[in-house]
Design an enzyme around this catalytic site. Structure first.
Site, PDB file in Angstrom:
ATOM      1  CB  CYS A  71      -1.007  -0.006   1.150  1.00 54.35           C
ATOM      2  SG  CYS A  71      -0.307   0.114   2.813  1.00 54.35           S
ATOM      3  CG  HIS A 121      -4.609   0.091   3.606  1.00 53.59           C
ATOM      4  ND1 HIS A 121      -3.731  -0.701   2.900  1.00 53.59           N
ATOM      5  CD2 HIS A 121      -5.584   0.454   2.722  1.00 53.59           C
ATOM      6  CE1 HIS A 121      -4.173  -0.820   1.644  1.00 53.59           C
ATOM      7  NE2 HIS A 121      -5.288  -0.122   1.514  1.00 53.59           N
ATOM      8  CG  HIS A 133      -6.496   0.253  -1.955  1.00 57.81           C
ATOM      9  ND1 HIS A 133      -6.708  -0.468  -0.810  1.00 57.81           N
ATOM     10  CD2 HIS A 133      -7.504  -0.111  -2.784  1.00 57.81           C
ATOM     11  CE1 HIS A 133      -7.797  -1.227  -0.949  1.00 57.81           C
ATOM     12  NE2 HIS A 133      -8.289  -1.018  -2.128  1.00 57.81           N
TER      13      HIS A 133
END
Length: 157
Positions: A71, A121, A133
């Site tokens: 990520c 994240h 993402h």
């Protein structure tokens, strides 16, 4: 260039009726790909385009591109290609951004997912409640609806 000088160009782009209406009220037309330089060339817009261009790239923990990403590796890579350096992890990236409210978020802002104070994240806001993402092992870079309210937004300085 005056509004009257723009009429032929406007008519070619928007059709005679639309252009004449705009010329009569002094308006202008902004078409996709013809946005003013200030908004079209922003770092955030470029980073968003880079992230979108990586659609389908496999997730790999610790990877920072160019063909595999985790990520924060995707956000780091995307902003680097757009001319801005970011730290490596999602939490470090959060600490290096200017925090913005959900109501002030813009496409190209970073979306940080958190549990309490722990950022775990990150992705790049694409607008309309979606982000680009690299989700998790076994998945690929993709556009997805933001699935929780436990997010913070940050604008890269």
């Amino acid at each position: 260039m005056t509004a009257l000088n723009r009429v032929p160009s406007l008519m070619a782009r928007a059709g005679t009726a639309s252009a004449l209406t705009l010329a009569a009220v002094g308006g202008s037309i902004v078409l996709p790909g013809t946005a003013p330089e200030a908004s079209a060339s922003t770092t955030a817009t470029k980073a968003l385009q880079v992230a979108a261009s990586k659609k389908g790239a496999p997730y790999r923990w610790g990877a920072t591109g160019p063909s595999r990403f985790d990520c924060s590796g995707l956000t780091l890579y995307s902003f680097k290609k757009a001319g801005k350096a970011l730290p490596r992890t999602a939490a470090q990236q959060y600490n290096k951004t200017r925090h913005v409210s959900a109501s002030n978020r813009k496409a190209g802002d970073l979306v940080f997912f958190h549990s309490g104070r722990n950022v775990y994240h990150v992705g790049i806001y694409a607008g309309q409640g979606k982000l680009w993402h690299a989700p998790k092992t076994g998945d690929v870079v993709r556009l997805q609806k933001i699935w929780t309210n436990s997010v913070w937004y940050g604008r890269v300085k």
